[in-house]
Design a protein around this motif. Structure first.
Motif, PDB file in Angstrom:
ATOM      1  N   SER A 194      27.999  -7.997  42.967  1.00  0.00           N
ATOM      2  CA  SER A 194      27.481  -9.240  43.519  1.00  0.00           C
ATOM      3  C   SER A 194      27.600 -10.367  42.496  1.00  0.00           C
ATOM      4  O   SER A 194      27.558 -10.150  41.288  1.00  0.00           O
ATOM      5  N   THR A 195      27.737 -11.580  43.021  1.00  0.00           N
ATOM      6  CA  THR A 195      27.843 -12.736  42.155  1.00  0.00           C
ATOM      7  C   THR A 195      26.451 -13.134  41.710  1.00  0.00           C
ATOM      8  O   THR A 195      25.601 -13.428  42.525  1.00  0.00           O
ATOM      9  N   THR A 196      26.225 -13.110  40.406  1.00  0.00           N
ATOM     10  CA  THR A 196      24.907 -13.490  39.922  1.00  0.00           C
ATOM     11  C   THR A 196      25.044 -14.686  38.995  1.00  0.00           C
ATOM     12  O   THR A 196      26.116 -15.009  38.523  1.00  0.00           O
ATOM     13  N   LEU A 197      23.920 -15.310  38.750  1.00  0.00           N
ATOM     14  CA  LEU A 197      23.922 -16.474  37.879  1.00  0.00           C
ATOM     15  C   LEU A 197      24.194 -16.048  36.450  1.00  0.00           C
ATOM     16  O   LEU A 197      23.559 -15.144  35.922  1.00  0.00           O
TER      17      LEU A 197
ATOM     18  N   VAL B 242      27.975 -14.254  47.654  1.00  0.00           N
ATOM     19  CA  VAL B 242      26.994 -15.004  46.865  1.00  0.00           C
ATOM     20  C   VAL B 242      25.614 -14.743  47.474  1.00  0.00           C
ATOM     21  O   VAL B 242      25.444 -14.913  48.680  1.00  0.00           O
TER      22      VAL B 242
ATOM     23  N   GLU C  91      19.783 -16.593  47.910  1.00  0.00           N
ATOM     24  CA  GLU C  91      18.898 -17.426  47.084  1.00  0.00           C
ATOM     25  C   GLU C  91      19.689 -18.344  46.148  1.00  0.00           C
ATOM     26  O   GLU C  91      19.168 -19.348  45.684  1.00  0.00           O
ATOM     27  N   THR C  92      20.954 -17.996  45.884  1.00  0.00           N
ATOM     28  CA  THR C  92      21.807 -18.874  45.068  1.00  0.00           C
ATOM     29  C   THR C  92      22.401 -19.975  45.944  1.00  0.00           C
ATOM     30  O   THR C  92      22.525 -21.132  45.519  1.00  0.00           O
TER      31      THR C  92
ATOM     32  N   ASP D 243      21.734 -26.498  42.523  1.00  0.00           N
ATOM     33  CA  ASP D 243      21.910 -26.306  41.079  1.00  0.00           C
ATOM     34  C   ASP D 243      22.424 -24.913  40.742  1.00  0.00           C
ATOM     35  O   ASP D 243      23.190 -24.732  39.798  1.00  0.00           O
ATOM     36  N   LYS D 244      21.960 -23.924  41.505  1.00  0.00           N
ATOM     37  CA  LYS D 244      22.406 -22.540  41.247  1.00  0.00           C
ATOM     38  C   LYS D 244      23.840 -22.355  41.732  1.00  0.00           C
ATOM     39  O   LYS D 244      24.657 -21.724  41.053  1.00  0.00           O
ATOM     40  N   LEU D 245      24.138 -22.894  42.902  1.00  0.00           N
ATOM     41  CA  LEU D 245      25.479 -22.726  43.461  1.00  0.00           C
ATOM     42  C   LEU D 245      26.515 -23.417  42.573  1.00  0.00           C
ATOM     43  O   LEU D 245      27.603 -22.887  42.328  1.00  0.00           O
TER      44      LEU D 245
ATOM     45  N   VAL E  63      27.506 -21.163  39.659  1.00  0.00           N
ATOM     46  CA  VAL E  63      28.421 -20.034  39.926  1.00  0.00           C
ATOM     47  C   VAL E  63      29.832 -20.533  40.246  1.00  0.00           C
ATOM     48  O   VAL E  63      30.817 -19.894  39.870  1.00  0.00           O
TER      49      VAL E  63
END
Lengths: 137, 234
Positions: free
Chosen positions: B31-34, B209, B212-213, B218-220, B223
């Motif tokens: 999974s894509t994480t921050l 993604v 929650e991202t 700002d989170k997106l 990534v």
């Protein structure tokens, strides 16, 4: 005693349901729209969190409490009977409140929440029957 | 033994309950994480283009940005889904900020639980046949609150078609056409093959993604930037 054993087994259904909802909440899945309609509206509403804690997690803890007390009651621990009765009655009343919220405030029903309410109702009936049976004997 | 048995049973159930929550919520390697934007090396470098996973969707797909963009977002969305409506302005903002470095593909994934989702997807696809897909897409999302609870949405979407200056008679024919239905079917089939179960489901360079991202700009942004940085260091 058999009735308490039944309550313990039934509470496992509620526990599994509440764990599933907790996982959905924690992973953010419940906020999305899914193939099953209704749940995302209910589970993303402000009522799904109490003081920062997902309601589903509180429900899971409550069902675990019911399982524990019912198991102890089935094995003859008398102190557990009173705790079980109080807990189950509180859960029944909370379930009524949550059904009211779904019907009249959120205007959407989530079948996993309805299953939880059905389990809480069944547990209330079982525990009250067990107490009646104990009084009669 | 008999006195301790109930406690053993209770402990076993507790262990199973806690264990299952831990297992299902643990971060998965795919999974894509921050990650820290200052450390592009931490970005997963094994990203595959989304086109290499899942069966093909409708072609040509509805895309924004350059075909050679280092970051490719593929969204499976449902116009009637409120979280998709929430995500729309965030993705629009990302498109403005990243420009040609970010490629955006939108796939139709109307859910059966939403009574107007197919009508909305058909309306956008029919506008697409007049090369006005994104205008209709934006119009439908931006006015989601106006139509989602209506009984009959056809006049609403027809009004959007008029406002966009489409050939309305052609648009009305196309909305119910086999071509439009087939496009929605193909996008849905692609989503299904990629494990999409809800909307919005978003893949960035082929990896999903977390929701929650997605819904926090700002989170997106972080990534997406990581993917762009990683492509530069490769």
């Amino acid at each position: 005693m058999k009735l308490y054993l039944t309550a313990a087994i039934v509470s496992l259904i509620g526990l599994a349901d509440a764990i599933y909802l907790t996982i959905e909440h924690v992973t953010g899945q419940s906020v999305r729209c899914t193939i099953v309609a209704g749940c995302s509206e209910v589970l993303s509403s402000p009522y799904s969190v109490v003081a920062g804690v997902p309601l589903a997690m509180i429900g899971a803890a409550a069902y675990f409490g019911v399982f524990s007390f019912a198991t102890l009651a089935a094995f003859g621990y008398r102190f557990a009977v009173k705790l079980l009765t109080v807990l189950v009655l509180v859960m029944f009343l909370v379930s009524l409140w949550l059904i009211y919220l779904q019907a009249f405030v959120i205007h959407a029903f989530c079948q996993f929440c309805l299953l939880s309410a059905a389990v809480a109702t069944a547990l209330t009936v079982i525990v009250l029957l067990a107490r009646r049976a104990a009084r009669l004997s | 033994m008999k006195r301790s048995l109930p406690f053993i049973i209770i402990l076993v159930v507790l262990a199973v309950a806690v264990g299952s929550v831990w297992y299902m919520t643990r971060p998965t390697p795919g999974s894509t994480t921050l990650v820290n934007p200052a450390s592009p090396n931490q970005s997963p470098s094994n990203a595959r283009p989304a086109s290499l996973t899942g069966v093909p969707g409708a072609e040509p797909a509805h895309t924004l940005g350059s075909a050679n963009a280092p970051a490719h977002i593929e969204e499976f969305g449902d116009f009637q889904c409120p979280p998709c409506g929430m995500f729309h302005p965030i993705l629009t903002q990302m498109h403005k900020e990243f420009g040609d470095k970010l490629r955006i593909t939108f796939r139709e994934f109307p859910l059966a639980g939403h009574n107007h989702a197919v009508a909305a997807a058909s309306s956008a696809e029919a506008a697409g046949l007049q090369n006005r897909y994104w205008e209709m897409h934006d119009m439908i999302y931006e006015h989601q609150a106006d139509w989602k609870d209506k009984f009959d949405v056809r006049p609403v979407f027809e009004d959007y078609a008029k406002q966009l200056g489409l050939d309305v008679e052609r648009w009305k024919r196309d909305v119910g056409s086999e071509q439009v239905a087939q496009r929605i079917f193909l996008d849905g089939r692609r989503g299904h093959s990629m494990g999409v179960k809800g909307t919005p489901t978003v893949f960035l360079n082929g990896r999903e993604v977390p929701f929650e991202t997605l819904i926090v700009a700002d989170k997106l942004r972080v990534v997406i930037q990581n993917e762009i940085n990683a492509s530069g260091s490769r």
